[in-house]
Design a protein around this motif. Sequence first.
Motif, PDB file in Angstrom:
ATOM      1  N   TYR A  54       0.790  -1.216   0.000  1.00 44.53           N
ATOM      2  CA  TYR A  54       0.000   0.000   0.000  1.00 44.53           C
ATOM      3  C   TYR A  54       0.829   1.275   0.000  1.00 44.53           C
ATOM      4  O   TYR A  54       0.276   2.352   0.127  1.00 44.53           O
ATOM      5  CB  TYR A  54      -0.953  -0.006   1.193  1.00 44.53           C
ATOM      6  N   ASN A  55       2.121   1.164  -0.104  1.00 42.41           N
ATOM      7  CA  ASN A  55       3.000   2.331  -0.120  1.00 42.41           C
ATOM      8  C   ASN A  55       3.501   2.586  -1.535  1.00 42.41           C
ATOM      9  O   ASN A  55       3.891   1.662  -2.235  1.00 42.41           O
ATOM     10  CB  ASN A  55       4.200   2.124   0.808  1.00 42.41           C
ATOM     11  N   ARG A  56       3.496   3.852  -1.920  1.00 37.37           N
ATOM     12  CA  ARG A  56       4.004   4.242  -3.236  1.00 37.37           C
ATOM     13  C   ARG A  56       4.977   5.400  -3.033  1.00 37.37           C
ATOM     14  O   ARG A  56       4.723   6.281  -2.213  1.00 37.37           O
ATOM     15  CB  ARG A  56       2.870   4.720  -4.156  1.00 37.37           C
ATOM     16  N   ALA A  61       2.997   7.585  -6.897  1.00 35.42           N
ATOM     17  CA  ALA A  61       1.726   8.158  -6.432  1.00 35.42           C
ATOM     18  C   ALA A  61       1.198   9.182  -7.431  1.00 35.42           C
ATOM     19  O   ALA A  61       0.006   9.212  -7.728  1.00 35.42           O
ATOM     20  CB  ALA A  61       1.911   8.784  -5.055  1.00 35.42           C
ATOM     21  N   VAL A 111      -5.243   8.344  -2.595  1.00 34.53           N
ATOM     22  CA  VAL A 111      -3.834   8.477  -2.226  1.00 34.53           C
ATOM     23  C   VAL A 111      -3.796   9.383  -1.016  1.00 34.53           C
ATOM     24  O   VAL A 111      -4.244  10.527  -1.085  1.00 34.53           O
ATOM     25  CB  VAL A 111      -2.990   9.057  -3.384  1.00 34.53           C
ATOM     26  N   GLU A 133     -10.157   1.742  -1.332  1.00 39.37           N
ATOM     27  CA  GLU A 133      -8.886   1.379  -1.947  1.00 39.37           C
ATOM     28  C   GLU A 133      -7.924   2.548  -1.684  1.00 39.37           C
ATOM     29  O   GLU A 133      -8.087   3.621  -2.260  1.00 39.37           O
ATOM     30  CB  GLU A 133      -9.054   1.167  -3.453  1.00 39.37           C
ATOM     31  N   TYR A 135      -3.864   4.127  -0.865  1.00 40.02           N
ATOM     32  CA  TYR A 135      -2.409   4.015  -0.979  1.00 40.02           C
ATOM     33  C   TYR A 135      -1.781   5.189  -0.246  1.00 40.02           C
ATOM     34  O   TYR A 135      -2.318   6.278  -0.215  1.00 40.02           O
ATOM     35  CB  TYR A 135      -1.982   4.015  -2.452  1.00 40.02           C
ATOM     36  N   ASN A 136      -0.634   4.955   0.327  1.00 40.90           N
ATOM     37  CA  ASN A 136       0.098   5.946   1.100  1.00 40.90           C
ATOM     38  C   ASN A 136       1.307   6.426   0.299  1.00 40.90           C
ATOM     39  O   ASN A 136       2.001   5.619  -0.315  1.00 40.90           O
ATOM     40  CB  ASN A 136       0.559   5.280   2.407  1.00 40.90           C
TER      41      ASN A 136
END
Length: 153
Positions: A54-56, A61, A111, A133, A135-136
């Motif tokens: 879950y990390n970008r 991102a 995000v 959904e 993402y971090n």
Amino acid sequence: MRKNFSLARLPKWPWLGLLLLLPVLAQTKLPTFFSPPTVKEVGSFLATITTDDYNRDAVEAKQLMEFMEAFVLDVRPPQDYKNGHVPGAVNIPLHELPNRLAELPKGKPIVVYCGSSHRAAMALLFLRGQGYEVYNIRMGWKGWTGAGLPVEK
């Protein structure tokens, strides 16, 4: 192939505060979004994820925002947001998030970021538990500005 979750590979500081705080919040009588079932789910979630699910990084991102039209959520305090933020980001401070879920889109990636990823990690866990959904941005605002990406004021 994805590697199995390993606490040794995770940065300790974002998760340490959450892990220390969850048992206390689970026993409190104060209104909170960390109910005992939530604490159990968070524990199960943490036991099954891999480090980069879950990390970008900031560039990834930005691509997610452009190509998938992701909603950008800034969970920092309003003053930090006013001093500069990711273009198009909506500011909902972490402590207000449970009461402002109606402002988040369903069926669209989100995000999330904060100053350095600590609050964003908590937001990610909470929102994932609510079915979003999410993402971090790895290293949050520091990662974004460190990559030289555009900023709005």
